[in-house]
Each structure stands twice: as structure tokens, then as C-alpha cells.
Design an enzyme around this catalytic site. Sequence first.
Site, PDB file in Angstrom:
ATOM      1  N   SER A  59     -78.110 -78.313  48.776  1.00  0.00           N
ATOM      2  CA  SER A  59     -78.120 -78.456  50.237  1.00  0.00           C
ATOM      3  C   SER A  59     -77.307 -79.665  50.704  1.00  0.00           C
ATOM      4  O   SER A  59     -77.101 -80.622  49.964  1.00  0.00           O
ATOM      5  CB  SER A  59     -79.559 -78.616  50.735  1.00  0.00           C
ATOM      6  OG  SER A  59     -80.367 -77.557  50.275  1.00  0.00           O
TER       7      SER A  59
HETATM    8  N1  SAH Z   1     -83.228 -77.570  46.875  1.00  0.00           N
HETATM    9  C1  SAH Z   1     -82.062 -77.030  46.237  1.00  0.00           C
HETATM   10  C2  SAH Z   1     -81.407 -75.964  47.093  1.00  0.00           C
HETATM   11  C3  SAH Z   1     -81.133 -74.783  46.270  1.00  0.00           C
HETATM   12  S1  SAH Z   1     -80.581 -73.338  47.091  1.00  0.00           S
HETATM   13  C4  SAH Z   1     -81.113 -78.133  45.832  1.00  0.00           C
HETATM   14  O1  SAH Z   1     -81.305 -79.274  46.276  1.00  0.00           O
HETATM   15  O2  SAH Z   1     -80.201 -77.898  45.043  1.00  0.00           O
HETATM   16  C5  SAH Z   1     -82.058 -72.354  47.141  1.00  0.00           C
HETATM   17  C6  SAH Z   1     -82.716 -72.048  45.839  1.00  0.00           C
HETATM   18  O3  SAH Z   1     -83.842 -71.212  46.110  1.00  0.00           O
HETATM   19  C7  SAH Z   1     -81.847 -71.267  44.848  1.00  0.00           C
HETATM   20  O4  SAH Z   1     -81.812 -71.944  43.620  1.00  0.00           O
HETATM   21  C8  SAH Z   1     -82.559 -69.922  44.727  1.00  0.00           C
HETATM   22  O5  SAH Z   1     -82.468 -69.340  43.438  1.00  0.00           O
HETATM   23  C9  SAH Z   1     -83.985 -70.300  45.066  1.00  0.00           C
HETATM   24  N2  SAH Z   1     -84.816 -69.179  45.496  1.00  0.00           N
HETATM   25  C10 SAH Z   1     -84.486 -68.104  46.270  1.00  0.00           C
HETATM   26  N3  SAH Z   1     -85.536 -67.292  46.428  1.00  0.00           N
HETATM   27  C11 SAH Z   1     -86.575 -67.853  45.743  1.00  0.00           C
HETATM   28  C12 SAH Z   1     -87.926 -67.460  45.500  1.00  0.00           C
HETATM   29  N4  SAH Z   1     -88.447 -66.353  46.008  1.00  0.00           N
HETATM   30  N5  SAH Z   1     -88.686 -68.274  44.740  1.00  0.00           N
HETATM   31  C13 SAH Z   1     -88.190 -69.411  44.197  1.00  0.00           C
HETATM   32  N6  SAH Z   1     -86.907 -69.833  44.383  1.00  0.00           N
HETATM   33  C14 SAH Z   1     -86.114 -69.055  45.146  1.00  0.00           C
END
Ligand code: SAH
Length: 217
Positions: A66
Site C-alpha cells: 500500500s
Molecule cells: N498490507 C499489505 C497490502 C497487501 S495488498 C502490505 O502492506 O503489503 C492486499 C493483500 O490482501 C494481498 O496480499 C491479498 O492476497 C490479500 N487478500 C485478499 N483477499 C484476502 C482474503 N480473503 N483473506 C486474506 N488476505 C486476502
Amino acid sequence: MNREVGFRSRRVRERLIEKLQEKGISNPEVLDAIRTIPRHEFVDEALGHQAYDDTALPIGQEQTISQPFIVALMTEALLRGTPPQRVLEIGTGSGYQTAVLAKLVPQVYTVERIKSLIHRARDRFAEMGILNVEMKLDDGHLGWEEKAPFDAIIVTAAPSGVPKQLFNQLAIGGRMVVPVGPDRQDQQLLELVRTEDGFEQNDLGTVRFVPMRAGAR
Ligand code: SAH
């Protein structure tokens, strides 16, 4: 030029902090966490020079780390009121948001649905000596029942509505920050505080997260 004077330098990070302050982030602990967590360790080496820009970056598997401003905004919202002790994060991704939280609260639980991302984040936490994080491979819609209730829940992928099971794992008085909206469109970033008989809601603005998907792999 000495390589250390590049993206790792104090000046480059300080410029990011100034930008966050200009955009309205004022919690000194949040700013300090972002100042000290090495964001370049959470992206591919080839993207290291962009790690302290205020932008989201790809982390593989069609996912992104993010934007620092959004990490700061969500973290600041999560910390409003009584300092949370136990925090649940949904969407570990690179582990960057997790690491920021781990610096600010005693215990972080994080759930991610993609195994390879979990493994990489786990390695990073080990290298950095981050010990107050527990991770689980699962569908975040289900939360982490065995560890509930949580004082705060942060969701970093966008569900189409507030997942009920997740909300129910919030302690009374606990706070949830979640981007809600349809797939591939803008979402509303919501701050919810659980009350005895429901919740209070505050709208933090428009954001764009990757969608929260069902199942784990
Ligand atoms: N907080 C992260 C942002 C990652 S993007 C960072 O700082 O890098 C969002 C993430 O949510 C992705 O890795 C994706 O695989 C995950 N995601 C999507 N749907 C999800 C679900 N149902 N349960 C757990 N993780 C999920």
C-alpha cells in the site's frame, strides 16, 4: 556516490515523513514507525529506489504494497482512543503494514490467503527481529476466531461489504478500519467502532485496494 546515500538514506525517508505531515498525518508514533521501518526491504530490490515515494508498488501475485499515506492514515485511525493491545490484520501482503503495527502495539495477528506471500513476509520479520506477529494462511473473511476478541481490526484488501464474521470478532469499543466497495472500483475507507448494540461509523475518504477474495491458496 556511496550506495548507502541512495534510497536507504535518512534524507530520503525524512522527505516521505514531511509529505505525510503535509497530507495531514500528525500522530508522532505513527510517523516514527514509518520513519524507522525499512520499506525497501518489503519490495523487490529493483524497486528499492522507489520505496520511499508515496506510492503503492507491485509485490507479485497481482498484489501491491500500500501507499505509505494510506498505511499512515489507517494506522492513525486504528490507534485513536484507548491504545489497542491485540490487533488483527487481514491481507498481510508484503508484511509492511504488519511491521508498522508491530512497532506500535504489543501483539499483531495477520491473515493472508496467498501462501508465497506469507512465507516471504515471515522471512522478513525473522530478519528484522520482529517477534510479536502471528501469521495464518486463510480466508480473512473468517477472521481468526481462536484469537478473538481483538481491540482493533485492519483490513488491507477491499470486501464488498463489512464481513460479519470479522466484525463479530471485534471487542466492544474496538475499532475496525476497512475499505468497502465493489471490485476494481473506488472504495470508501470506513472506521467502525463497535458499540453494545451495533457500531458508529466514520468515513475516511476514497481509496483503491485490491479486492478481498474468497478462499486461500
Ligand atoms: N498490507 C499489505 C497490502 C497487501 S495488498 C502490505 O502492506 O503489503 C492486499 C493483500 O490482501 C494481498 O496480499 C491479498 O492476497 C490479500 N487478500 C485478499 N483477499 C484476502 C482474503 N480473503 N483473506 C486474506 N488476505 C486476502
